[in-house]
Design an enzyme around this catalytic site. Structure first.
Site, PDB file in Angstrom:
ATOM      1  N   VAL A 187       0.837  -1.207   0.000  1.00  0.00           N
ATOM      2  CA  VAL A 187       0.000   0.000   0.000  1.00  0.00           C
ATOM      3  C   VAL A 187       0.872   1.257   0.000  1.00  0.00           C
ATOM      4  CG1 VAL A 187      -1.761   1.276   1.281  1.00  0.00           C
ATOM      5  CG2 VAL A 187      -1.910  -1.208   1.115  1.00  0.00           C
ATOM      6  N   ASP A 233      10.344   3.641   6.173  1.00  0.00           N
ATOM      7  CA  ASP A 233      10.078   2.291   6.672  1.00  0.00           C
ATOM      8  C   ASP A 233      11.079   1.987   7.778  1.00  0.00           C
ATOM      9  OD1 ASP A 233       8.285  -0.190   5.386  1.00  0.00           O
ATOM     10  OD2 ASP A 233       9.958  -0.854   6.630  1.00  0.00           O
ATOM     11  N   LYS A 269      15.120  -2.914   3.282  1.00  0.00           N
ATOM     12  CA  LYS A 269      14.104  -2.474   2.328  1.00  0.00           C
ATOM     13  C   LYS A 269      14.407  -1.056   1.844  1.00  0.00           C
ATOM     14  CE  LYS A 269       9.580  -3.851   3.262  1.00  0.00           C
ATOM     15  NZ  LYS A 269       8.231  -3.606   3.796  1.00  0.00           N
ATOM     16  N   ALA A 308     -16.212 -19.082  -8.876  1.00  0.00           N
ATOM     17  CA  ALA A 308     -16.168 -20.113  -7.833  1.00  0.00           C
ATOM     18  C   ALA A 308     -14.781 -20.758  -7.825  1.00  0.00           C
ATOM     19  CB  ALA A 308     -17.231 -21.167  -8.111  1.00  0.00           C
ATOM     20  N   CYS A 355      -5.688  -9.209   2.827  1.00  0.00           N
ATOM     21  CA  CYS A 355      -6.784  -8.309   3.225  1.00  0.00           C
ATOM     22  C   CYS A 355      -8.052  -9.050   3.624  1.00  0.00           C
ATOM     23  CB  CYS A 355      -7.102  -7.367   2.078  1.00  0.00           C
ATOM     24  SG  CYS A 355      -5.652  -6.498   1.496  1.00  0.00           S
ATOM     25  N   LYS A 403      -3.144 -15.334  -5.378  1.00  0.00           N
ATOM     26  CA  LYS A 403      -3.791 -15.108  -6.676  1.00  0.00           C
ATOM     27  C   LYS A 403      -2.693 -14.822  -7.683  1.00  0.00           C
ATOM     28  CE  LYS A 403      -4.590 -10.146  -6.404  1.00  0.00           C
ATOM     29  NZ  LYS A 403      -5.554  -9.068  -6.519  1.00  0.00           N
ATOM     30  N   ARG A 433       0.458 -14.452   1.833  1.00  0.00           N
ATOM     31  CA  ARG A 433      -0.314 -14.296   3.070  1.00  0.00           C
ATOM     32  C   ARG A 433      -1.702 -14.918   2.916  1.00  0.00           C
ATOM     33  NH1 ARG A 433       0.788  -8.043   4.239  1.00  0.00           N
ATOM     34  NH2 ARG A 433       0.979  -8.044   1.979  1.00  0.00           N
TER      35      ARG A 433
HETATM   36  C1  UGA Z   1      -8.857  -6.972  -2.102  1.00  0.00           C
HETATM   37  C2  UGA Z   1      -9.904  -6.052  -2.752  1.00  0.00           C
HETATM   38  O1  UGA Z   1     -10.244  -6.539  -4.052  1.00  0.00           O
HETATM   39  C3  UGA Z   1      -9.387  -4.627  -2.863  1.00  0.00           C
HETATM   40  O2  UGA Z   1     -10.415  -3.766  -3.354  1.00  0.00           O
HETATM   41  C4  UGA Z   1      -8.959  -4.138  -1.478  1.00  0.00           C
HETATM   42  O3  UGA Z   1      -8.420  -2.827  -1.530  1.00  0.00           O
HETATM   43  C5  UGA Z   1      -7.903  -5.076  -0.923  1.00  0.00           C
HETATM   44  O4  UGA Z   1      -8.460  -6.412  -0.831  1.00  0.00           O
HETATM   45  C6  UGA Z   1      -7.508  -4.563   0.438  1.00  0.00           C
HETATM   46  O5  UGA Z   1      -8.345  -4.562   1.336  1.00  0.00           O
HETATM   47  O6  UGA Z   1      -6.398  -4.029   0.574  1.00  0.00           O
HETATM   48  P1  UGA Z   1      -6.727  -8.333  -2.994  1.00  0.00           P
HETATM   49  O7  UGA Z   1      -6.738  -9.017  -1.667  1.00  0.00           O
HETATM   50  O8  UGA Z   1      -5.437  -7.809  -3.499  1.00  0.00           O
HETATM   51  O9  UGA Z   1      -7.744  -7.059  -2.972  1.00  0.00           O
HETATM   52  O10 UGA Z   1      -7.239  -9.359  -4.082  1.00  0.00           O
HETATM   53  P2  UGA Z   1      -8.585  -9.729  -4.872  1.00  0.00           P
HETATM   54  O11 UGA Z   1      -8.316  -9.629  -6.302  1.00  0.00           O
HETATM   55  O12 UGA Z   1      -9.751  -9.007  -4.355  1.00  0.00           O
HETATM   56  O13 UGA Z   1      -8.696 -11.285  -4.530  1.00  0.00           O
HETATM   57  C7  UGA Z   1      -8.855 -11.742  -3.186  1.00  0.00           C
HETATM   58  C8  UGA Z   1      -9.070 -13.229  -3.170  1.00  0.00           C
HETATM   59  O14 UGA Z   1     -10.367 -13.562  -3.633  1.00  0.00           O
HETATM   60  C9  UGA Z   1      -8.096 -14.029  -4.024  1.00  0.00           C
HETATM   61  O15 UGA Z   1      -7.665 -15.166  -3.293  1.00  0.00           O
HETATM   62  C10 UGA Z   1      -8.920 -14.444  -5.226  1.00  0.00           C
HETATM   63  O16 UGA Z   1      -8.474 -15.630  -5.809  1.00  0.00           O
HETATM   64  C11 UGA Z   1     -10.296 -14.612  -4.599  1.00  0.00           C
HETATM   65  N1  UGA Z   1     -11.421 -14.465  -5.550  1.00  0.00           N
HETATM   66  C12 UGA Z   1     -11.650 -13.270  -6.155  1.00  0.00           C
HETATM   67  C13 UGA Z   1     -12.261 -15.538  -5.797  1.00  0.00           C
HETATM   68  O17 UGA Z   1     -12.073 -16.639  -5.237  1.00  0.00           O
HETATM   69  N2  UGA Z   1     -13.307 -15.384  -6.662  1.00  0.00           N
HETATM   70  C14 UGA Z   1     -13.558 -14.202  -7.292  1.00  0.00           C
HETATM   71  O18 UGA Z   1     -14.546 -14.132  -8.056  1.00  0.00           O
HETATM   72  C15 UGA Z   1     -12.703 -13.123  -7.035  1.00  0.00           C
END
Ligand code: UGA
Length: 451
Positions: free
Chosen positions: A16, A35, A40, A252, A260, A320, A327
Site C-alpha cells: 500500500v 520504513d 528495504k 467459484a 486483506c 492469486k 499471506r
Molecule cells: C482486495 C480487494 O479486491 C481490494 O479492493 C482491497 O483494496 C484489498 O483487498 C484490500 O483490502 O487491501 P486483494 O486481496 O489484493 O484485494 O485481491 P482480490 O483480487 O480481491 O482477490 C482476493 C481473493 O479472492 C483471491 O484469493 C482471489 O483468488 C479470490 N477471488 C476473487 C475468488 O475466489 N473469486 C472471485 O470471483 C474473485
C-alpha cells in the site's frame, strides 16, 4: 479542484505504501517513504523494488526525482503537509486488527508542522479515527488534521486501481482537511465520496465484506451445482448478466485468501461482536471459505483413496496470480493438509517462494518438474503459464491422470479428451455434464431463426 504540488510523507513501504508513494509522486507531489526495515530502504534507494507488483517498478523509476526512501522519521516529516499512514494491521489472537504499528507512527509524529494532515490509508476498525484524533490532541497536536482515505487497490492491479479508481473516499472531522486531501488527488478522474471519518472506515470494511460474501455465495452455489448436475461457470455467467448483480467476484473456486480479505472479515466480525452484535452472515461467509479449501483434499481422496505416499503436484502458491504474496494463501492450507495425510507434495509457482512456509514440500523450478510422475495435480492459482502448458505432454508424464482444478481455469471437455480425469469446482462430472455444448447464438443468427 486543483492542487499545488505538495510535500508528502508515507509511513510504510509495503504494497500500500509503495503504491501510494509512487502514484502520488506520479501526480507531481514530492514524496518521502519511511520504513523501519533497513534492507528495504537500502534496496528501494538503489532502485530495487522488494515486492512483485506489475507497473510499480516502472512508476517508481519514472518518478525517481520526486521520491526518497528513509529510515529516519525526522527526514520524512520535515516540511510534510500530508502524512500517509500505510502500515499493516494484521489480526491479533483475538481476531481484532492489531493497531500497534499505527500507534507507533502516531507516537513518531510529535514534531509535525502546523497544518499538516495525517491521512489514514491502513485498514482500521471503525472508531480508530476518533481514537487517533484524541491521541493527537493529547500529544499537543491539535493543529494537525486527520482524514480517513481508505485504499481499494487490489494486488496485481494496484497501480491502475490507484490512478483510475472507482471512487475516492474521504472522511474528515474538518471539511477543510477533506478538501486538502481531495485536492491532493487532482489529476485522478473519479467520483469522490465525502463523509465523516467513521463512515469512511466502514465503507472500506463493508466493501471488502461484500466482495467476500459474493465469493462465498458463488462457492456454495458451486457446491450445490456439483450435487444437482449444473455447471457453476454457466450459472455465474447467467446470473452476472443481470445489471443489478454484475459479473464481478462470482468466480467459484477454493476460496479467497490474501493479506486483506481474511483479516478484514475477522476484524469486522469482531468489531460487531465487541459492539454487542453477532454478524451472522459474515460468520457464515468466513466458514464457507474455510471449508472450501478442504474440499480439494476430499476430491483427491474420492479418486485416489488414502493419500499416504501419493505424489501430488500443487500448481500455483501465491494467493492469486500477478503477485508473490503468500499471506493466507489457500495453497498453504491445501499443501499442509496433503502433507498431514502423508502425501509427497511437489509445488510450483512462477514468483512466490514458499520453501520456508512449507518445509515438508519440494518446491520445483518448473510446473513440468512438479508434474513428472505425479498421481494428481491440483491447480491452486490460475497463473496464465498453466493455461499454456502442453497438457497432452503432461498427461504422458503423470503417473495417474487426475487434475483437480481449484479455479475452474482449464477446459473440462479438452482435459477429458486428453484422457484426464477432471474435477473442477461446481462443474458436475459426466454423465451430468456429458451433453455437448450448445454454441451461444449471436443476434444475427437469432434474427434468422425468428424469420
Ligand atoms: C482486495 C480487494 O479486491 C481490494 O479492493 C482491497 O483494496 C484489498 O483487498 C484490500 O483490502 O487491501 P486483494 O486481496 O489484493 O484485494 O485481491 P482480490 O483480487 O480481491 O482477490 C482476493 C481473493 O479472492 C483471491 O484469493 C482471489 O483468488 C479470490 N477471488 C476473487 C475468488 O475466489 N473469486 C472471485 O470471483 C474473485
Amino acid at each position: 479542484m486543483t492542487q499545488d504540488k505538495a510535500r508528502v510523507a508515507v509511513f510504510g513501504a509495503g504494497y500500500v505504501g509503495l503504491v501510494t508513494g509512487a502514484c502520488l509522486a506520479d501526480l507531481g507531489h514530492t514524496v518521502t517513504v519511511r520504513d523501519v526495515v533497513a534492507d528495504k530502504v537500502t534496496a528501494l534507494s538503489r532502485g530495487n523494488v522488494p515486492i512483485y507488483e506489475p507497473e510499480l517498478d516502472a512508476l517508481l523509476a519514472r518518478n525517481y526525482e520526486r521520491l526518497q526512501f528513509t529510515l529516519d522519521v525526522g527526514e520524512a516529516i520535515e516540511g510534510a503537509e500530508f502524512v500517509f499512514v500505510c502500515v499493516d494491521t494484521p489480526p491479533t489472537y483475538a481476531g481484532d486488527a492489531d493497531l500497534s504499528r499505527v500507534w507507533t507512527v502516531v507516537d513518531e509524529l510529535l514534531r509535525l508542522a502546523q497544518g499538516a494532515i495525517v491521512v489514514m490509508k491502513s485498514t482500521v476498525p471503525v472508531g480508530t479515527g476518533e481514537k487517533v484524533r484524541a491521541a493527537l490532541d493529547a500529544r499537543g497536536l491539535d493543529h494537525v488534521g486527520y482524514v480517513s482515505n481508505p485504499e481499494f487497490t487490489a494486488e496485481g492491479t494496484a497501480v491502475r486501481d490507484f490512478l483510475e479508481p472507482d471512487r475516492i473516499v474521504i472522511g474528515a472531522f474538518d471539511g477543510q482537511h477533506g478538501d486538502a486531501v481531495e485536492r491532493l488527488h487532482a489529476g485522478i478522474d473519479a467520483p469522490v465520496v465525502r463523509c465523516d471519518v467513521a463512515s469512511a472506515e466502514m465503507i472500506k470494511l463493508a466493501a471488502n465484506a461484500f466482495l467476500m460474501t459474493r465469493i462465498s455465495f458463488i462457492n456454495e452455489i458451486a457446491n450445490v451445482c456439483e450435487l444437482v448436475g449444473a455447471d457453476v461457470t454457466k450459472v455465474a455467467h447467467g446470473v452476472g448478466l443481470d445489471h443489478r448483480l454484475g459479473s464481478y467476484f462470482l468466480r467459484a473456486g477454493i476460496g479467497y485468501g490474501g493479506s486483506c480479505f481474511p483479516k478484514d472479515s475477522l476484524s469486522l466480525k469482531q468489531l460487531a461482536a465487541n459492539s454487542g452484535y453477532h454478524f451472522q452472515l459474515l460468520s457464515a461467509v468466513i466458514e464457507v471459505n474455510e471449508l472450501q479449501r478442504r474440499r480439494v483434499v476430499a476430491k483427491l481422496e474420492k479418486h485416489l483413496g488414502k493419500l499416504r505416499g501419493r505424489r501430488i503436484a500443487v500448481l500455483g502458491l501465491a494467493f492469486k496470480p500477478g503477485t508473490d504474496d503468500m499471506r493466507e494463501a489457500p495453497s498453504l492450507v491445501i499443501a499442509s493438509r496433503l502433507l498431514a495425510e502423508g502425501a509427497n507434495v511437489r509445488t510450483w509457482d512462477p514468483v512466490a517462494d514458499a520453501r520456508t512456509l512449507l518445509t515438508g514440500a519440494d518446491q520445483c523450478e518448473t510446473a513440468l518438474e512438479a508434474l513428472d510422475g505425479a498421481d494428481a495435480a491440483v491447480l491452486v492459482t490460475e497463473w496464465p503459464e498453466l493455461g499454456e502448458l502442453d497438457w497432452g505432454d503432461v498427461r504422458r508424464r503423470m503417473a495417474n491422470p487426475l487434475v483437480v482444478d481449484g479455479r475452474n481455469f482449464l477446459d473440462p471437455a479438452e482435459m477429458r479428451a486428453l484422457g484426464f480425469v477432471y474435477e473442477g469446482i461446481g462443474r458436475a462430472a459426466p454423465p451430468f455434464a456429458g451433453l455437448p455444448e450448445t454454441p451461444e447464438r449471436d443476434a444475427e443468427t437469432e434474427a434468422e431463426a425468428a424469420s
